[in-house]
Structures are given as C-alpha cells and as structure tokens.
Enzyme design. Structure first.
Site, PDB file in Angstrom:
ATOM      1  N   HIS A  36      85.964  83.529 126.971  1.00  0.00           N
ATOM      2  CA  HIS A  36      86.485  84.846 126.590  1.00  0.00           C
ATOM      3  C   HIS A  36      87.222  85.436 127.803  1.00  0.00           C
ATOM      4  O   HIS A  36      86.635  85.590 128.871  1.00  0.00           O
ATOM      5  CB  HIS A  36      85.310  85.735 126.168  1.00  0.00           C
ATOM      6  CG  HIS A  36      85.729  86.990 125.484  1.00  0.00           C
ATOM      7  ND1 HIS A  36      85.226  87.373 124.252  1.00  0.00           N
ATOM      8  CD2 HIS A  36      86.597  87.964 125.845  1.00  0.00           C
ATOM      9  CE1 HIS A  36      85.770  88.533 123.899  1.00  0.00           C
ATOM     10  NE2 HIS A  36      86.604  88.907 124.858  1.00  0.00           N
ATOM     11  N   THR A  37      88.494  85.773 127.599  1.00  0.00           N
ATOM     12  CA  THR A  37      89.336  86.137 128.750  1.00  0.00           C
ATOM     13  C   THR A  37      88.792  87.368 129.494  1.00  0.00           C
ATOM     14  O   THR A  37      88.434  88.370 128.884  1.00  0.00           O
ATOM     15  CB  THR A  37      90.805  86.324 128.307  1.00  0.00           C
ATOM     16  OG1 THR A  37      91.608  86.565 129.459  1.00  0.00           O
ATOM     17  CG2 THR A  37      90.998  87.466 127.323  1.00  0.00           C
ATOM     18  N   HIS A  38      88.716  87.260 130.821  1.00  0.00           N
ATOM     19  CA  HIS A  38      88.169  88.340 131.646  1.00  0.00           C
ATOM     20  C   HIS A  38      88.677  88.221 133.083  1.00  0.00           C
ATOM     21  O   HIS A  38      89.127  87.157 133.495  1.00  0.00           O
ATOM     22  CB  HIS A  38      86.630  88.306 131.645  1.00  0.00           C
ATOM     23  CG  HIS A  38      86.045  87.064 132.238  1.00  0.00           C
ATOM     24  ND1 HIS A  38      85.977  85.862 131.561  1.00  0.00           N
ATOM     25  CD2 HIS A  38      85.520  86.817 133.473  1.00  0.00           C
ATOM     26  CE1 HIS A  38      85.418  84.943 132.336  1.00  0.00           C
ATOM     27  NE2 HIS A  38      85.134  85.489 133.511  1.00  0.00           N
ATOM     28  N   SER A  39      88.624  89.330 133.800  1.00  0.00           N
ATOM     29  CA  SER A  39      88.944  89.341 135.227  1.00  0.00           C
ATOM     30  C   SER A  39      87.677  89.716 135.984  1.00  0.00           C
ATOM     31  O   SER A  39      86.679  90.107 135.372  1.00  0.00           O
ATOM     32  CB  SER A  39      90.030  90.379 135.539  1.00  0.00           C
ATOM     33  OG  SER A  39      91.154  90.197 134.722  1.00  0.00           O
TER      34      SER A  39
END
Ligand SMILES: [Zn+2]
Ligand SMILES: [Zn+2]
EC number: 2.7.7.-
Length: 329
Positions: free
Chosen positions: A165-168
C-alpha cells in the site's frame, strides 16, 4: 564506449557504460498483481495500526484517540510500528561516541485506496500530499534536539517497502546527515548556487524530462543508476517551508509526471525518492532525488563509491518520453 563522468559540483563520479547494457527495456518490471486483500493501511483497518497523529480529512486535520479512530480520511500519518528512532529513548553507556536513539519515525499513508499508486492520484490529491509533507516536516523540526527530518518514499519490495500500500516515511533525528553537511560546505564555497546553475544549464538540454511553472525534472549528467531523476525548483528555495500553495501544486504534478513516465515506459519499477533540504541554510537549494532500483550495489560501488550505470541519462530521457526504439535483441 564507456566514460567517467564527474558530478556537477561534488567529488562524485560514475561510469556510464552503455556497452554493458542491452536495450533500455531490459529494466522493465513485470506488472505485479496487487494483493486484493485489505492491508493495515487500507481505509476501514484503522484500528490495526498505532493511533494516527495527523489525519487529513475534507480540509481538516484531526487525530485518533484511544476511544475513536478517524475514518473516511484522505491522508493518514501515524508512528511506525517498528521505529528506527523513538521519543522515549533511554540512557546509553558505551566507550564509543553514542547518543540515545531519540527521534520520531512516521508513516504517511498517501491514499486510503489499496490499488492506487501515485500516478493514479489527481492534481488535488498530489497537492494535498505535498501539503502533508510540508506540515509534517515543519512539525518535527520544531522539536527540541531534532536536527534533521529525513523524508523519503520506498516503493516496491526491492526498494525496501515492506507493505505494498503506497506510503512515504519520515525520520526525525538528533543528528545532521554528514553527507548533506559536506555538500553544504562545498555549496558555500561557490559564489553562485550550483543548483541554480544546473537549473539554467539543463533547462534546454537533452536531459530535461519535464517542466512546469515552478519545477523541472532532469536525468542528472552523472546519474548513478539507470533512470535516476532529480526534481528541482526553478527558483532558489532551500526548504519545503518556502513553498506556497502554487509551488506545492507544481511539485505534486512534477513528482507524478516523473513517476508516470517511469510507469508508462518501465512498468512498475521499484524506486526510492528522497527530499534534500536544510531549513537553516539559505544557501542550500531544495532538491528531490528519485532512484529506480534496477541493479544491486555491488563490491565495486561499495569499495569506491563510483557507480557503474549502463543507461546514459540522455538515452533514459528519450526512452521515458517514448522516443526511443529498441534495436534488435
Ligand atoms: Zn492497503
Ligand atoms: Zn539555487
């Protein structure tokens, strides 16, 4: 024919060795089917993570409490479950120089939707994410004993992302990164800003991939890895706190454009991007470096810090613009 290129202004070198490479498309990543099961970063799974410290929802900034978790959010920031540094670091004792592991390690979940990647986000969603980046960096920089806030993104398992799941992430730490301080020293020895010089020189060249009102995306002359990209503000601004709404809009679109070029032409290639900025150094020039992960750092690189890159940045730009025909295999 290979060549040894020097960095624009640092004592860094890379060996551009296209003879070792095959065709630009060899770096293409296979499309990976996303796991359709929900993960802990998905909307609806808020109770499976630490309490969120900042939740962006319909223009407001909220917080979780033990008794209630904010749902229906746009961007969600929370402490990393396995922090590298933590606020409650204890005393330390050693014969060597040592500091308590004091700091903050935060995850920024960029979208509630599991299937989305950054190139799928709208202008408004990218702009909100840039605002979140700005807010969270400024927030941690006000803490006592915090010397630097590292803001970065790992995408893909090979780039170090443990969840798809895209995250920074950001890590606020009590020391300044030595490499960045060394760079600052060198920048201080110039009469004009070397990044401003890069902006001017690359603005019309073959290494320019994309530009908008406030930002440009280039493949740097001395690219360490295939398809390395830099995102630079056209004006001299040292830190994300210097960006107004207009800059944030432009920055979001520039990042998305760079990532879209990569995805459209290279598939879902793993990458890291890193923010470089120094709030207390007006002479520094904000920059963001994006490095796809297509090769392994091996013995030669570790021994010399000289990188062998089989993809000349000029060819990389052509390929990312869809203007390069692969030769026969
Ligand atoms: Zn998810
Ligand atoms: Zn500058």
């Amino acid at each position: 024919m290979s060549e040894i290129r020097k960095h624009y202004f640092l004592d860094e070198y890379c060996i551009i060795a296209p003879g070792r490479s095959k065709r630009p498309s060899v770096f293409k990543a296979e499309k990976k089917e996303k796991d359709s099961n929900k993960c802990v970063f998905c909307a609806g799974e808020e109770d499976k993570t630490p309490l969120a410290t900042a939740v962006y929802k319909n223009g407001s900034i909220l917080k979780d409490s033990e008794s209630s978790r904010v749902t229906g959010w746009d961007v969600r920031c929370m402490p990393n479950l396995y922090p590298a540094l933590a606020p409650d670091a204890g005393e330390v004792n050693s014969d060597h120089e040592v500091f308590p592991g004091y700091g903050f390690h935060e995850v920024i979940v960029e979208t509630p939707t599991h299937e989305n990647m950054l190139p799928d986000l709208s202008d408004e969603e990218m702009s909100l994410l840039m605002k979140v980046y700005r807010d969270r960096v400024i927030h941690y920089e006000t803490f006592d004993k915090i010397e630097y806030v590292s803001l970065f993104k790992n995408w893909g398992e090979k780039a170090g992302a443990s969840l798809e799941h895209t995250h920074s992430q950001l890590i606020a730490m009590p020391i300044k990164p030595p490499l960045l301080m060394e760079e600052m020293k060198i920048i201080g020895s110039f009469s004009i800003c070397p990044y401003c010089d890069i902006v001017e020189k690359e603005s019309k060249g073959e290494r320019l991939l994309y530009e908008n009102e406030h930002f440009m995306v280039i493949a740097p002359y001395c690219s360490k890895v295939p398809y390395e990209l830099w995102i630079l503000p056209k004006e001299h601004i040292n830190h994300i706190s210097g960006f107004d709404q207009d800059h944030l809009d432009s920055l979001g679109i520039a990042i998305r454009s760079a990532l879209s070029c990569l995805r459209d032409n290279m598939g879902e290639i793993p990458y890291n991007y890193m923010f470089y900025q120094l709030r207390d150094e007006p002479e520094y020039h904000f920059n963001l470096k994006l490095q796809p992960v297509t090769t392994k750092t091996a013995g030669f690189e570790k021994n010399t810090e000289v990188y062998i890159n089989t993809m000349p940045p000029e060819t990389a730009v052509k390929y990312l613009q869809g203007n390069f025909q692969d030769g026969p295999e």
